[in-house]
Design a protein around this motif. Structure first.
Motif, PDB file in Angstrom:
ATOM      1  N   LEU A  75       0.837  -1.205   0.000  1.00  0.00           N
ATOM      2  CA  LEU A  75       0.000   0.000   0.000  1.00  0.00           C
ATOM      3  C   LEU A  75       0.873   1.256   0.000  1.00  0.00           C
ATOM      4  N   ASN A  81      -1.368   2.099 -11.917  1.00  0.00           N
ATOM      5  CA  ASN A  81      -2.617   1.359 -11.844  1.00  0.00           C
ATOM      6  C   ASN A  81      -2.413  -0.067 -11.365  1.00  0.00           C
ATOM      7  N   VAL A  84      -1.446  -0.373  -7.762  1.00  0.00           N
ATOM      8  CA  VAL A  84      -2.548  -0.159  -6.827  1.00  0.00           C
ATOM      9  C   VAL A  84      -3.435  -1.406  -6.779  1.00  0.00           C
ATOM     10  N   ILE A  85      -3.703  -1.989  -7.949  1.00  0.00           N
ATOM     11  CA  ILE A  85      -4.543  -3.191  -7.977  1.00  0.00           C
ATOM     12  C   ILE A  85      -3.841  -4.317  -7.221  1.00  0.00           C
ATOM     13  N   GLN A  88      -4.277  -3.963  -3.621  1.00  0.00           N
ATOM     14  CA  GLN A  88      -5.615  -4.362  -3.167  1.00  0.00           C
ATOM     15  C   GLN A  88      -5.744  -5.882  -3.096  1.00  0.00           C
ATOM     16  N   ARG A  91      -4.186  -6.984  -0.047  1.00  0.00           N
ATOM     17  CA  ARG A  91      -4.949  -6.520   1.115  1.00  0.00           C
ATOM     18  C   ARG A  91      -6.067  -7.520   1.395  1.00  0.00           C
ATOM     19  N   VAL A 118     -11.923  -8.034  -2.761  1.00  0.00           N
ATOM     20  CA  VAL A 118     -11.434  -6.710  -2.365  1.00  0.00           C
ATOM     21  C   VAL A 118     -10.956  -5.926  -3.576  1.00  0.00           C
ATOM     22  N   ALA A 119     -10.276  -6.607  -4.481  1.00  0.00           N
ATOM     23  CA  ALA A 119      -9.754  -5.910  -5.661  1.00  0.00           C
ATOM     24  C   ALA A 119     -10.896  -5.378  -6.518  1.00  0.00           C
ATOM     25  N   TYR A 120     -11.984  -6.147  -6.590  1.00  0.00           N
ATOM     26  CA  TYR A 120     -13.113  -5.715  -7.419  1.00  0.00           C
ATOM     27  C   TYR A 120     -13.934  -4.617  -6.748  1.00  0.00           C
ATOM     28  N   LYS A 121     -13.810  -4.534  -5.408  1.00  0.00           N
ATOM     29  CA  LYS A 121     -14.605  -3.555  -4.674  1.00  0.00           C
ATOM     30  C   LYS A 121     -14.286  -2.124  -5.114  1.00  0.00           C
ATOM     31  N   ALA A 122     -13.041  -1.902  -5.496  1.00  0.00           N
ATOM     32  CA  ALA A 122     -12.626  -0.524  -5.784  1.00  0.00           C
ATOM     33  C   ALA A 122     -12.836  -0.136  -7.235  1.00  0.00           C
ATOM     34  N   VAL A 123     -13.529  -0.958  -8.008  1.00  0.00           N
ATOM     35  CA  VAL A 123     -13.730  -0.596  -9.394  1.00  0.00           C
ATOM     36  C   VAL A 123     -15.204  -0.765  -9.757  1.00  0.00           C
ATOM     37  N   ILE A 124     -15.747   0.292 -10.362  1.00  0.00           N
ATOM     38  CA  ILE A 124     -17.165   0.272 -10.659  1.00  0.00           C
ATOM     39  C   ILE A 124     -17.411  -0.452 -11.973  1.00  0.00           C
ATOM     40  N   ARG A 125     -16.584  -0.129 -12.962  1.00  0.00           N
ATOM     41  CA  ARG A 125     -16.787  -0.736 -14.270  1.00  0.00           C
ATOM     42  C   ARG A 125     -15.510  -1.452 -14.686  1.00  0.00           C
ATOM     43  N   LEU A 132      -7.414  -7.858 -13.585  1.00  0.00           N
ATOM     44  CA  LEU A 132      -8.593  -8.228 -12.795  1.00  0.00           C
ATOM     45  C   LEU A 132      -9.240  -9.503 -13.332  1.00  0.00           C
TER      46      LEU A 132
END
Lengths: 549, 118
Positions: A75, A81, A84-85, A88, A91, A118-125, A132
């Motif tokens: 972190l 990008n 950061v992924i 996550q 994490r 968790v990784a998918y939580k931070a991305v809307i689309r 991913l």
């Protein structure tokens, strides 16, 4: 093997970071999405290295502590990008291991499922065909295929092979990957990570192949102008771990910050659970350290005397000018950036005072340019970057020297533009007139180059084959030929029109003098009424650089 | 019109809204971006995520005299990530997508992260 203990997990994670390090240049080369800037591998590598550093000296008994520390390192060190992924992902991985001493096979599955969530939580689309997708598909396969009696090794085998399969499908999901003919770069990075995990779990620890650390260069602060009565003091930076609670005082961020503010300036204070990172400029670093030690112990410490730095920088600048008192400052000078002995000579002949080595694939630093400008010893210095990537560094050099030298950056993007601009310089005109004229002339030069392709791809509808020669005309690829000479004639014909009166061809280090002469006579035949200039530039990478005016 | 060009077939006009939609989409595709929000809500401090079709409300585009564009984006971010890196990536992605889609020169991309959604 039925379970992973803390020691093994540490080895696995470090091995994963090392495996990524060993492969990062190839990941860089794959980077086309979201922006093709070729930094994914480096970013992921820096992120993972930061995690590996965090756990390198830990000897915890529980896997949770190791995983948590690793994820904290990621972190703090996350870059780009993909970085950061990745942070996550780990994490999530660490979160599911809370309270665990060892990882059994079920825990391993849960950890990767949690990583995915968790990784998918931070991305809307989520965009499919990226890291991913590889993460999701491999975690799903793992969940589906692993039973409670599967061994750890088998489970990791499943993870690696499903990640590899998923990666091979990414071009079908993301059109831009298919167009360029690569698999996703972040996904490849993830595959290297899980491969590293598996390898260490099977007892083969992966070492870094090349031991040279890619440490970030320390930034040198150059004072822009003489600061008036500004205090310098010490630049103090430390990272501190809070606690243990029984022997240390309770930490209160607000109060801590206000104490810092009363003792110094330029404060940066970052806290994360039990880690506190502080940066402050103060006249009395000892007081700050004594105060901070009430709350915890230091992890790293760095104190630098900025007053010294400041005077040294200024003395350095003074020495430079004092050393050459016999040379009075000239009104104007030109500093150019170029690669290849012949090209450098061309710039010197065209009137440049200093030439900084650099060009495509080897950009000079701002420092190099600043140095050359200072050495040019003139009131006004015109800088010719000769490459779009170097314009930025030249602009920074201009900022650094603000108030010291009048720097004018002429935005030349190619060598022919630079030569033309350099020749347009008029010693009798004033600085503004010269700047205008030197910039104007750029528009009249058409630039082309011939260089070899490093991989098969399709760009702008043209099929490019590895090791063939691409014809580049003003940044666009207009053709690709097996033979560099036919590519050259092709390109020159495309560049010349009825208004052309001068062709400058600069031949690269891969072409002999005899060949250069042949080219000259052949061009003379094709374009009898146009003036020709064939120069041996000896530049690397480009076989030919062509300017048409 | 934000972009107007004439060629031998006629004229091409592209509105700022259209550019806004591309910018909005580019930014929503970035990891860590939770949603775009209406720029008019900044003062209210209550943000409602913009739905598809409304993205241009979360984007402001201006053109300067040199035909360079300045883009402002108003967003909410996801919790628990390294925010400066995310914003950096958003700037890179939006600029790249706009330059690729419209062949315009984007001088600045300003990202305004108004809140973090937990």
């Amino acid at each position: 093997m039925k379970s992973i203990d803390a020691k093994l997990l540490k080895e696995m994670l470090i091995s994963a970071a090392n495996n990524l390090y060993n492969h990062y240049p190839e990941i860089d080369a794959l980077n086309v999405f979201p922006v093709p800037d070729g930094d994914t591998g480096m970013n992921m590598n820096l992120t993972l290295s930061s995690g590996a550093k965090q756990i390198a000296n830990r000897n915890d008994e529980d896997v949770y502590n190791i995983a948590k520390e690793f994820s904290k390192g990621l972190l703090l060190g996350a870059r780009g990008n993909s970085g950061v992924i990745t942070s996550q992902i780990f994490r999530g991985f660490a979160m599911s291991l809370e309270g665990k001493k060892v990882i059994k096979v079920n825990d391993l599955v849960d950890a990767f499922v949690s990583a995915k969530e968790v990784a998918y939580k931070a991305v809307i689309r989520p965009v499919e065909g990226t890291i991913l997708t590889v993460l999701r598909e491999s975690s799903d396969t793992l969940e589906e295929k692993v039973k409670s009696d599967t061994s750890i090794e088998k489970a990791l085998d499943i993870l690696v092979s499903s990640a590899r399969e998923s990666l091979s499908r990414t071009p079908d999901l993301l059109p831009v990957l298919k167009e360029v003919g690569v698999v996703d770069s972040g996904g490849t990075g993830y595959l290297r990570i899980v491969e590293g995990l598996r390898s260490a779990a099977k007892g083969v620890f992966i070492e870094k192949i090349n031991a040279t650390e890619t440490e970030a260069k320390p930034t040198i602060f150059v004072p822009a102008a003489e600061g008036e009565g500004e205090e310098y003091g010490y630049c103090t930076e430390f990272i501190m771990r809070l606690g243990p609670a029984e022997s240390k005082k309770q930490f209160n961020e607000l109060r801590f910050r206000s104490v810092l503010e009363s003792r110094g300036n330029s404060i940066v204070l970052v806290t994360d659970d039990d880690i506190v990172k502080v940066h402050i400029h103060t006249l009395k670093p000892g007081e700050i350290l004594n105060y901070a030690q009430n709350f915890g112990e230091f992890v790293t410490l760095k104190i630098e005397n900025m007053t010294e730095q400041h005077t040294r920088l200024h003395e350095g600048a003074k020495e430079l000018s004092e050393n050459k008192p016999e040379e009075p400052k000239e009104d104007f000078a030109i500093v150019a950036v170029a690669a290849g002995d012949g090209v450098k000579e061309m710039f010197i002949n065209a009137g440049a005072k200093k030439v900084v080595s650099g060009g495509q694939t080897m950009n000079p630093s701002t420092e190099d340019i600043v140095k050359a400008i200072r050495e040019a010893n003139a009131e006004t210095v015109f800088v010719l970057p000769n490459n779009s990537n170097i314009i930025m560094a030249s602009m920074q050099a201009k900022d650094v020297l603000d108030g010291e030298v009048d720097v004018r950056v002429i935005q030349t993007k190619t060598v022919p533009q630079g030569i033309a601009s350099c020749s347009a310089f008029n010693p009798d005109a004033n600085a503004d007139e010269n700047e205008e004229e030197m910039s104007n002339v750029i528009d009249y030069v058409k630039s082309g180059s011939i260089t070899y392709a490093i991989k098969d791809t399709t760009i702008d509808g043209i099929d490019v084959k590895k090791d063939q020669f691409m014809e580049i005309f003003d940044k666009k690829i207009i053709g690709c030929k097996k033979d560099k000479y036919s590519a050259f004639y092709d390109l020159v014909k495309a560049m010349v029109d009825e208004d052309s009166y001068l062709i400058t061809a600069i031949v690269g280090e891969d072409i002999s003098s005899e060949e250069a002469n042949k080219i000259k006579s052949k061009l003379q035949e094709i374009f009898p009424e146009i003036e020709l200039d064939v120069v041996e530039g000896k530049q690397p990478v480009y076989s030919f650089l062509i300017g048409v005016e | 019109m934000a972009i107007s060009k004439t060629n031998k077939y006629g004229t091409i006009n592209i509105s700022l809204d259209a550019i806004g939609v591309v910018a909005g989409n580019a930014c929503l595709n970035c990891y860590g971006v939770y949603c775009l929000v209406n720029k008019k809500q900044i003062k209210d401090k209550v943000f409602t995520p913009l739905k598809e079709g409304e993205y241009s409300k979360g984007v402001n585009i201006e053109k300067d005299k040199k035909n360079d564009y300045v883009v402002d984006l108003y967003l909410l971010l996801a919790h628990g990530i390294k925010i400066p890196e995310i914003l950096n990536e958003v700037q890179k992605k939006v600029r790249y997508d706009l330059e690729k889609a419209f062949k315009i020169k984007v001088k600045q991309v300003n990202v305004h992260a108004l809140d973090v959604a937990k």
